[in-house]
Motif scaffolding. Sequence first.
Motif, PDB file in Angstrom:
ATOM      1  N   ASP A  56      50.939  22.317 -13.431  1.00  0.00           N
ATOM      2  CA  ASP A  56      51.466  21.289 -14.332  1.00  0.00           C
ATOM      3  C   ASP A  56      50.376  20.931 -15.329  1.00  0.00           C
ATOM      4  N   GLY A  57      50.583  21.260 -16.595  1.00  0.00           N
ATOM      5  CA  GLY A  57      49.556  21.027 -17.600  1.00  0.00           C
ATOM      6  C   GLY A  57      50.030  20.142 -18.733  1.00  0.00           C
ATOM      7  N   THR A  58      49.117  19.361 -19.276  1.00  0.00           N
ATOM      8  CA  THR A  58      49.377  18.581 -20.489  1.00  0.00           C
ATOM      9  C   THR A  58      48.380  19.012 -21.549  1.00  0.00           C
ATOM     10  N   GLY A  59      48.814  18.940 -22.807  1.00  0.00           N
ATOM     11  CA  GLY A  59      47.946  19.354 -23.901  1.00  0.00           C
ATOM     12  C   GLY A  59      47.654  20.836 -23.848  1.00  0.00           C
ATOM     13  N   PHE A  60      48.712  21.660 -23.870  1.00  0.00           N
ATOM     14  CA  PHE A  60      48.571  23.111 -23.785  1.00  0.00           C
ATOM     15  C   PHE A  60      48.392  23.725 -25.172  1.00  0.00           C
ATOM     16  N   ALA A  92      45.168  19.748 -16.115  1.00  0.00           N
ATOM     17  CA  ALA A  92      45.993  20.660 -15.336  1.00  0.00           C
ATOM     18  C   ALA A  92      45.883  20.347 -13.855  1.00  0.00           C
ATOM     19  N   LYS A  93      47.035  20.352 -13.184  1.00  0.00           N
ATOM     20  CA  LYS A  93      47.076  20.180 -11.735  1.00  0.00           C
ATOM     21  C   LYS A  93      47.749  21.414 -11.140  1.00  0.00           C
ATOM     22  N   ILE A  94      47.099  21.991 -10.138  1.00  0.00           N
ATOM     23  CA  ILE A  94      47.512  23.296  -9.615  1.00  0.00           C
ATOM     24  C   ILE A  94      47.771  23.195  -8.121  1.00  0.00           C
ATOM     25  N   THR A  95      48.902  23.741  -7.707  1.00  0.00           N
ATOM     26  CA  THR A  95      49.269  23.756  -6.290  1.00  0.00           C
ATOM     27  C   THR A  95      49.074  25.149  -5.716  1.00  0.00           C
ATOM     28  N   ASN A  96      48.424  25.204  -4.568  1.00  0.00           N
ATOM     29  CA  ASN A  96      48.266  26.451  -3.821  1.00  0.00           C
ATOM     30  C   ASN A  96      47.617  27.537  -4.680  1.00  0.00           C
ATOM     31  N   THR A 120      46.055  23.661  -1.107  1.00  0.00           N
ATOM     32  CA  THR A 120      47.123  24.340  -0.365  1.00  0.00           C
ATOM     33  C   THR A 120      48.159  23.391   0.236  1.00  0.00           C
ATOM     34  N   ASP A 121      48.009  22.075   0.031  1.00  0.00           N
ATOM     35  CA  ASP A 121      48.982  21.115   0.551  1.00  0.00           C
ATOM     36  C   ASP A 121      49.866  20.611  -0.593  1.00  0.00           C
ATOM     37  N   PRO A 122      51.054  21.217  -0.785  1.00  0.00           N
ATOM     38  CA  PRO A 122      51.892  20.854  -1.933  1.00  0.00           C
ATOM     39  C   PRO A 122      52.498  19.462  -1.843  1.00  0.00           C
ATOM     40  N   LYS A 123      52.483  18.842  -0.654  1.00  0.00           N
ATOM     41  CA  LYS A 123      53.087  17.530  -0.482  1.00  0.00           C
ATOM     42  C   LYS A 123      52.140  16.393  -0.872  1.00  0.00           C
ATOM     43  N   SER A 124      50.868  16.705  -1.049  1.00  0.00           N
ATOM     44  CA  SER A 124      49.877  15.675  -1.358  1.00  0.00           C
ATOM     45  C   SER A 124      49.351  15.841  -2.778  1.00  0.00           C
ATOM     46  N   GLU A 125      49.595  14.847  -3.616  1.00  0.00           N
ATOM     47  CA  GLU A 125      49.097  14.898  -4.991  1.00  0.00           C
ATOM     48  C   GLU A 125      47.569  14.943  -5.018  1.00  0.00           C
ATOM     49  N   ALA A 126      46.927  14.235  -4.087  1.00  0.00           N
ATOM     50  CA  ALA A 126      45.470  14.195  -4.044  1.00  0.00           C
ATOM     51  C   ALA A 126      44.875  15.528  -3.622  1.00  0.00           C
ATOM     52  N   GLN A 127      45.676  16.378  -2.997  1.00  0.00           N
ATOM     53  CA  GLN A 127      45.177  17.658  -2.521  1.00  0.00           C
ATOM     54  C   GLN A 127      45.420  18.807  -3.495  1.00  0.00           C
ATOM     55  N   THR A 200      36.906  31.753 -16.679  1.00  0.00           N
ATOM     56  CA  THR A 200      37.514  30.419 -16.625  1.00  0.00           C
ATOM     57  C   THR A 200      36.406  29.398 -16.820  1.00  0.00           C
ATOM     58  N   THR A 201      36.643  28.428 -17.680  1.00  0.00           N
ATOM     59  CA  THR A 201      35.690  27.332 -17.842  1.00  0.00           C
ATOM     60  C   THR A 201      36.469  26.020 -17.851  1.00  0.00           C
ATOM     61  N   ALA A 202      35.817  24.935 -17.433  1.00  0.00           N
ATOM     62  CA  ALA A 202      36.467  23.634 -17.393  1.00  0.00           C
ATOM     63  C   ALA A 202      35.431  22.534 -17.493  1.00  0.00           C
ATOM     64  N   GLY A 203      35.868  21.391 -18.037  1.00  0.00           N
ATOM     65  CA  GLY A 203      34.990  20.231 -18.077  1.00  0.00           C
ATOM     66  C   GLY A 203      34.745  19.703 -16.677  1.00  0.00           C
ATOM     67  N   THR A 204      35.821  19.535 -15.906  1.00  0.00           N
ATOM     68  CA  THR A 204      35.731  19.208 -14.490  1.00  0.00           C
ATOM     69  C   THR A 204      36.709  20.100 -13.738  1.00  0.00           C
ATOM     70  N   PHE A 205      36.367  20.415 -12.481  1.00  0.00           N
ATOM     71  CA  PHE A 205      37.209  21.303 -11.680  1.00  0.00           C
ATOM     72  C   PHE A 205      37.088  20.836 -10.229  1.00  0.00           C
ATOM     73  N   LYS A 206      38.116  20.151  -9.741  1.00  0.00           N
ATOM     74  CA  LYS A 206      38.111  19.628  -8.383  1.00  0.00           C
ATOM     75  C   LYS A 206      38.981  20.521  -7.499  1.00  0.00           C
ATOM     76  N   LEU A 207      38.426  21.000  -6.380  1.00  0.00           N
ATOM     77  CA  LEU A 207      39.124  21.934  -5.505  1.00  0.00           C
ATOM     78  C   LEU A 207      39.206  21.374  -4.078  1.00  0.00           C
ATOM     79  N   PRO A 208      40.187  20.540  -3.781  1.00  0.00           N
ATOM     80  CA  PRO A 208      40.339  20.026  -2.427  1.00  0.00           C
ATOM     81  C   PRO A 208      40.708  21.143  -1.454  1.00  0.00           C
TER      82      PRO A 208
END
Length: 225
Positions: A56-60, A92-96, A120-127, A200-208
């Motif tokens: 799910d991305g914004t500002g594409f 961008a928010k990425i599931t699995n 890998t947890d599609p039910k948790s937005e924080a994950q 791939t480059t990003a300003g921030t990249f969080k990988l739960p």
Amino acid sequence: MKSQVRGGTRWKRFAVVMVPSVVATAAVGVGLAQGALAASFAVSGQEFKVKAERLDGTGFAQYGGVDMGYANIKEGDQVVPRPVAISTFRDAKITNMCQSVVTPDVPVFGKITLKLTAGTDPKSEAQRVHATNLYLDVTDLDANAEFKNIDIGMAAKDTAQGKPFGKGPAVKDEKINQNGFAQQAETAVLTDVEQKAWATTAGTFKLPGLSMRLHKGDGPKVECY
């Protein structure tokens, strides 16, 4: 006048990179003459795969570019150009998510695949994996895609937020063809994503839930796909 398609646009198995990659290929000579680099570093000689259940991305925004990278993964300093489609997202928010890369000819072991998974947890937005100012230098992509308020055929330099009609992040490299073909959208939703990329480059990249493993061999059973 700005050209838009209001609402959502759905393209089954939409190869998002098709048109920009053709443009990039045609512009390689010009890009090199201008010193155009899509990545801010020399990319390795190994292309990698990425798979995701949903993005799910914004500002594409998306436009053509050229990555300069090493021709041989083992030795040597020869650098060669590689046409890419640069897909960008302000958020961008990425599931699995899965990322894999194969290293051939490892002494004793042969081919070794490095595989990384996260979110890998599609039910948790924080994950979910979360990236800001995300840039993907892509050569091949298959996905189901839906765009909201899409503009196709605008100039690359006008996709940056802050421009009169810009929706995406800052153009990755000011040396790319600023007036070249680009497209942008307010939002982009991609599902069943399979892509190959050089960088791939990003300003921030969080990988739960990050998991990284080495596997002997290659192919669908050990790579992401």
